[in-house]
Design a protein around this motif. Structure first.
Motif, PDB file in Angstrom:
ATOM      1  N   THR A   1     -18.593 -34.362 -15.338  1.00 51.30           N
ATOM      2  CA  THR A   1     -19.761 -33.557 -14.976  1.00 51.30           C
ATOM      3  C   THR A   1     -19.362 -32.137 -14.577  1.00 51.30           C
ATOM      4  O   THR A   1     -20.150 -31.201 -14.733  1.00 51.30           O
ATOM      5  N   ALA A   2     -18.134 -31.973 -14.064  1.00 48.67           N
ATOM      6  CA  ALA A   2     -17.670 -30.622 -13.734  1.00 48.67           C
ATOM      7  C   ALA A   2     -17.368 -29.827 -14.993  1.00 48.67           C
ATOM      8  O   ALA A   2     -17.640 -28.622 -15.072  1.00 48.67           O
ATOM      9  N   LEU A   3     -16.794 -30.492 -16.001  1.00 46.22           N
ATOM     10  CA  LEU A   3     -16.408 -29.804 -17.227  1.00 46.22           C
ATOM     11  C   LEU A   3     -17.597 -29.485 -18.128  1.00 46.22           C
ATOM     12  O   LEU A   3     -17.520 -28.591 -18.960  1.00 46.22           O
TER      13      LEU A   3
ATOM     14  N   VAL B   1     -39.626 -34.993  -7.184  1.00 42.89           N
ATOM     15  CA  VAL B   1     -39.811 -34.533  -5.799  1.00 42.89           C
ATOM     16  C   VAL B   1     -38.477 -34.535  -5.055  1.00 42.89           C
ATOM     17  O   VAL B   1     -38.132 -33.567  -4.354  1.00 42.89           O
ATOM     18  N   ILE B   2     -37.710 -35.621  -5.208  1.00 45.66           N
ATOM     19  CA  ILE B   2     -36.422 -35.710  -4.516  1.00 45.66           C
ATOM     20  C   ILE B   2     -35.466 -34.622  -5.020  1.00 45.66           C
ATOM     21  O   ILE B   2     -34.780 -33.958  -4.236  1.00 45.66           O
ATOM     22  N   ALA B   3     -35.432 -34.414  -6.345  1.00 44.09           N
ATOM     23  CA  ALA B   3     -34.547 -33.390  -6.912  1.00 44.09           C
ATOM     24  C   ALA B   3     -34.936 -32.005  -6.408  1.00 44.09           C
ATOM     25  O   ALA B   3     -34.058 -31.183  -6.093  1.00 44.09           O
ATOM     26  N   TYR B   4     -36.244 -31.741  -6.327  1.00 47.40           N
ATOM     27  CA  TYR B   4     -36.671 -30.425  -5.838  1.00 47.40           C
ATOM     28  C   TYR B   4     -36.254 -30.216  -4.384  1.00 47.40           C
ATOM     29  O   TYR B   4     -35.793 -29.127  -4.017  1.00 47.40           O
ATOM     30  N   LYS B   5     -36.400 -31.239  -3.548  1.00 47.09           N
ATOM     31  CA  LYS B   5     -36.017 -31.081  -2.146  1.00 47.09           C
ATOM     32  C   LYS B   5     -34.509 -30.871  -2.005  1.00 47.09           C
ATOM     33  O   LYS B   5     -34.049 -30.094  -1.171  1.00 47.09           O
ATOM     34  N   LEU B   6     -33.729 -31.568  -2.830  1.00 46.46           N
ATOM     35  CA  LEU B   6     -32.280 -31.325  -2.819  1.00 46.46           C
ATOM     36  C   LEU B   6     -31.976 -29.892  -3.230  1.00 46.46           C
ATOM     37  O   LEU B   6     -31.127 -29.223  -2.624  1.00 46.46           O
ATOM     38  N   PHE B   7     -32.673 -29.416  -4.265  1.00 39.52           N
ATOM     39  CA  PHE B   7     -32.475 -28.037  -4.716  1.00 39.52           C
ATOM     40  C   PHE B   7     -32.894 -27.057  -3.638  1.00 39.52           C
ATOM     41  O   PHE B   7     -32.227 -26.036  -3.413  1.00 39.52           O
ATOM     42  N   ASP B   8     -33.979 -27.359  -2.958  1.00 36.16           N
ATOM     43  CA  ASP B   8     -34.477 -26.486  -1.899  1.00 36.16           C
ATOM     44  C   ASP B   8     -33.470 -26.391  -0.756  1.00 36.16           C
ATOM     45  O   ASP B   8     -33.319 -25.337  -0.126  1.00 36.16           O
TER      46      ASP B   8
ATOM     47  N   GLU C   1     -25.987 -26.720  -6.844  1.00 32.98           N
ATOM     48  CA  GLU C   1     -24.738 -27.401  -6.486  1.00 32.98           C
ATOM     49  C   GLU C   1     -25.011 -28.761  -5.847  1.00 32.98           C
ATOM     50  O   GLU C   1     -24.334 -29.746  -6.153  1.00 32.98           O
ATOM     51  N   LEU C   2     -26.004 -28.835  -4.954  1.00 37.66           N
ATOM     52  CA  LEU C   2     -26.309 -30.103  -4.296  1.00 37.66           C
ATOM     53  C   LEU C   2     -26.922 -31.091  -5.288  1.00 37.66           C
ATOM     54  O   LEU C   2     -26.601 -32.285  -5.255  1.00 37.66           O
ATOM     55  N   VAL C   3     -27.788 -30.622  -6.171  1.00 35.07           N
ATOM     56  CA  VAL C   3     -28.375 -31.501  -7.184  1.00 35.07           C
ATOM     57  C   VAL C   3     -27.286 -32.040  -8.100  1.00 35.07           C
ATOM     58  O   VAL C   3     -27.271 -33.234  -8.446  1.00 35.07           O
ATOM     59  N   HIS C   4     -26.350 -31.158  -8.501  1.00 31.94           N
ATOM     60  CA  HIS C   4     -25.221 -31.559  -9.334  1.00 31.94           C
ATOM     61  C   HIS C   4     -24.394 -32.635  -8.636  1.00 31.94           C
ATOM     62  O   HIS C   4     -24.016 -33.651  -9.248  1.00 31.94           O
TER      63      HIS C   4
ATOM     64  N   CYS D   1     -13.486 -31.252  -7.978  1.00 31.63           N
ATOM     65  CA  CYS D   1     -14.479 -31.162  -9.044  1.00 31.63           C
ATOM     66  C   CYS D   1     -15.899 -31.001  -8.507  1.00 31.63           C
ATOM     67  O   CYS D   1     -16.842 -30.837  -9.290  1.00 31.63           O
ATOM     68  N   LEU D   2     -16.062 -31.054  -7.185  1.00 30.20           N
ATOM     69  CA  LEU D   2     -17.375 -30.768  -6.614  1.00 30.20           C
ATOM     70  C   LEU D   2     -17.734 -29.309  -6.893  1.00 30.20           C
ATOM     71  O   LEU D   2     -16.862 -28.438  -6.897  1.00 30.20           O
TER      72      LEU D   2
END
Length: 463
Positions: free
Chosen positions: A6-8, A56-63, A68-71, A328-329
């Motif tokens: 996922t990092a590459l 909704v969960i993905a948006y809150k993580l992005f917010d 980077e947090l969603v990834h 790789c984070l």
């Protein structure tokens, strides 16, 4: 390996931005979004989208922590999925070494599909359902978890019917075993499996759209394949991905022949059903790799292996693996030596500059761009109904799809089609819209205002 892959992968996150845009609308309005607010071509059209909870969960993580947090969350879920598959194999009698190597093969097979999207949650739920159904061999009561998983699945991603297929395979095997009068012992019988299947189907109706969600799933898959969306097409045998898929099929057949004494009916049923399903599209090969891994570990020839003793070398190797995962984070990639060779920038970095330029030069514009960019624009432009089309191919009629193709190719009448839609900005890809860029450059209707990286921006002369 999941964190490394996922990092590459520095490809454009095709589906992510629309899911974030919908999640933001749902969170802000505190209501499910049942009509389109992103395009001007099908504005206010009723829509069904059972990805709402993931969005909704993905948006809150992005917010909270941005891309980077969603990834990172996506990588963790994928890592849990493969870890669970390996754990199932070990519980079924495979050695840790065999299970580990099969896990490596699974990651290699899944690598092209590990984008950040709700499908990641489907993969974890699929592995979880496999675990529950196999646990029913010793503890039939674990089947009570299956309807709960299906109720959640029907609200996070459209692949939930594959869970019913999975339960159906085990139900079929149980019914045949009853007909053959095989002893069941402590494992779940056909009555329990049929009850599990029926209750799981009923559980999928616990979503904002009820039974209509099945229509959404069928419509999406049929239109995607009909419009030649790459991941919905059949695997190309002579491609790397298709070759790997063929090799996995042949390897499973060979393993079944060698270990035929250990092949149970549930394993044969899963191999047949998901093998056939994987032939229909690249995207469906995901379920083949996950199920085939468990089958392979279940029928792998058994050998008596002495337990490994703890050693410093093993400890150092484990520490090295943890360190590799850590660097790789996304937040640590500036210190990752891999990116000294491979740049860490994403295509979104260039698109961010293009979007900002559009917002400054033409506020409230109607933008025409390639559909893959439409989702990013919908999330980042500060006005609604901004784009001609985005990646939600299931909501667009065939006539609009043909119109999009004709404009993209700059076929005769392209300007009239843009005028009819009131398009005021062309945001074009230099590597994709070469014909349209040339036509717009020659036209008196458009004025070139910016070339940024791989993008070109035209504004209507009358604006």
């Amino acid at each position: 390996m999941i964190f490394m892959v996922t990092a590459l992968d520095r490809g454009y996150q095709t589906d992510l931005w629309h899911h974030l845009a919908r999640g933001r609308e749902i969170w802000q309005d505190r209501a499910i979004l049942n009509h389109d607010v992103f395009t001007y071509t099908v504005a206010d059209q009723p829509i069904i989208d059972n990805n709402w909870l993931t969005q909704v969960i993905a948006y809150k993580l992005f917010d909270i922590g941005g891309l980077e947090l969603v990834h990172t969350a996506n990588s963790i879920l994928l890592g849990l999925t493969v870890s669970l598959i390996v754990a199932i194999g070990v519980r079924r009698g495979a050695t840790a070494r065999v299970a580990g190597w099969i896990g490596v093969i699974v990651v290699a097979g899944l690598a092209p599909t590990l984008l950040i999207r709700p499908q990641t949650v489907s993969m974890l739920l699929f592995a979880s359902m496999l675990y529950v159904l196999l646990q029913a061999d010793q503890k039939p009561r674990t089947l009570c978890v299956a309807p709960l998983l299906m109720a959640l699945w029907a609200n996070v991603h459209g692949a939930f019917p594959i869970g019913l297929v999975l339960i159906g395979c085990f139900t079929f095997a149980a019914c045949v075993d009853r007909i053959r009068k095989l002893p069941f012992g402590d494992r779940a019988g056909p009555g329990a499996m049929i009850a599990c299947l029926v209750s799981s189907f009923a559980a999928t109706l616990a979503n904002p759209y009820g039974a209509h969600v099945y229509g959404y799933v069928l419509n999406t898959s049929s239109r995607a394949s009909g419009r030649v969306i790459q991941e919905w097409l059949r695997p190309e045998i002579f491609s790397i991905q298709g070759g790997f898929w063929i090799a996995s099929i042949l390897a499973m057949i060979a393993l079944a022949i060698v270990g035929r004494r250990h092949v149970r009916l549930w394993a044969a049923t899963l191999a047949l059903v998901f093998g056939v399903i994987s032939c229909t599209s690249v995207r469906m090969s995901i379920w083949w790799y996950l199920s085939a891994a468990v089958i392979a570990m279940s029928i792998w020839p058994r050998r008596d292996v002495q337990p490994a003793k703890p050693s410093r070398l093993a400890g150092l190797m484990y520490a090295a693996i943890i360190l590799a995962m850590f660097v790789c984070l996304p937040a640590m990639q500036r210190w990752n030596p891999i990116f000294l060779i491979r740049p860490s920038e994403r295509p979104e970095d260039n698109l961010a500059q293009l979007t900002e330029a559009v917002a400054v030069a033409a506020p409230n514009a109607r933008v025409f761009s390639r559909l893959e960019w439409g989702e990013y624009l919908s999330f980042h432009l500060p006005w609604k109904n901004a784009v001609y089309m985005d990646g939600r191919i299931e909501i667009y009629p065939d006539s609009l799809w043909d119109e999009y193709r004709q404009i993209t190719s700059a076929e005769p009448g392209w300007q009239a089609k843009l005028d009819r839609r009131g398009v005021t900005v062309l945001l074009l890809d230099r590597h994709y819209h070469d014909g349209l860029i040339e036509a717009a450059t020659k036209s008196q209707e458009w004025k070139l205002i910016a070339v940024i990286g791989g993008g070109v921006i035209f504004v209507a002369s009358s604006r």
